[in-house]
Design a protein around this motif. Sequence first.
Motif, mmCIF file in Angstrom:
data_model
loop_
_atom_site.group_PDB
_atom_site.id
_atom_site.type_symbol
_atom_site.label_atom_id
_atom_site.label_comp_id
_atom_site.label_asym_id
_atom_site.label_seq_id
_atom_site.Cartn_x
_atom_site.Cartn_y
_atom_site.Cartn_z
ATOM 1 N N ASN A 90 0.831 -1.210 0.000
ATOM 2 C CA ASN A 90 0.000 0.000 0.000
ATOM 3 C C ASN A 90 0.860 1.252 0.000
ATOM 4 O O ASN A 90 0.554 2.226 -0.675
ATOM 5 C CB ASN A 90 -0.919 0.019 1.209
ATOM 6 N N SER A 91 1.927 1.237 0.774
ATOM 7 C CA SER A 91 2.810 2.392 0.853
ATOM 8 C C SER A 91 3.471 2.677 -0.492
ATOM 9 O O SER A 91 3.531 3.823 -0.928
ATOM 10 C CB SER A 91 3.874 2.167 1.925
ATOM 11 N N ILE A 92 3.930 1.640 -1.150
ATOM 12 C CA ILE A 92 4.588 1.818 -2.449
ATOM 13 C C ILE A 92 3.594 2.314 -3.491
ATOM 14 O O ILE A 92 3.880 3.262 -4.235
ATOM 15 C CB ILE A 92 5.255 0.498 -2.888
ATOM 16 N N VAL A 93 2.425 1.700 -3.526
ATOM 17 C CA VAL A 93 1.408 2.097 -4.511
ATOM 18 C C VAL A 93 0.929 3.524 -4.251
ATOM 19 O O VAL A 93 0.780 4.316 -5.184
ATOM 20 C CB VAL A 93 0.234 1.091 -4.505
ATOM 21 N N LEU A 94 0.700 3.855 -2.999
ATOM 22 C CA LEU A 94 0.244 5.203 -2.657
ATOM 23 C C LEU A 94 1.305 6.252 -2.998
ATOM 24 O O LEU A 94 0.991 7.319 -3.529
ATOM 25 C CB LEU A 94 -0.109 5.261 -1.168
ATOM 26 N N THR A 95 2.562 5.932 -2.732
ATOM 27 C CA THR A 95 3.649 6.851 -3.068
ATOM 28 C C THR A 95 3.750 7.049 -4.574
ATOM 29 O O THR A 95 3.877 8.183 -5.051
ATOM 30 C CB THR A 95 4.980 6.321 -2.522
ATOM 31 N N LEU A 96 3.689 5.974 -5.318
ATOM 32 C CA LEU A 96 3.751 6.087 -6.775
ATOM 33 C C LEU A 96 2.546 6.826 -7.338
ATOM 34 O O LEU A 96 2.675 7.607 -8.290
ATOM 35 C CB LEU A 96 3.864 4.700 -7.403
#
Length: 93
Positions: A3-9
């Motif tokens: 979730n963190s990676i997707v949200l950041t991207l």
Amino acid sequence: MINSIVLTLFYFFQSRFARGKLGSGDILFAAFTGLSITFWGFLWLTLVIPPLAALLFALFFYIFNHKIAAIRIPYVPFMSIGLIATVIIELIF
């Protein structure tokens, strides 16, 4: 973690398409909030609550000031509202 990676991207590419309207603080905040939510919370946090809160703020600001184009409104407070609302929604359901 995903979730963190997707949200950041998501916010990084949104910043690139908006030509720098979202700053690096917004992207960092998105990275840290992605660690504390589930997938359904991710959908609420990114697609529903912050844009709706920003829209309501802009409407109230326009009603009382009529100079909405002349100011810069930070997006992190609306993301914070979205995070708090998402956590409350996840606790209830």
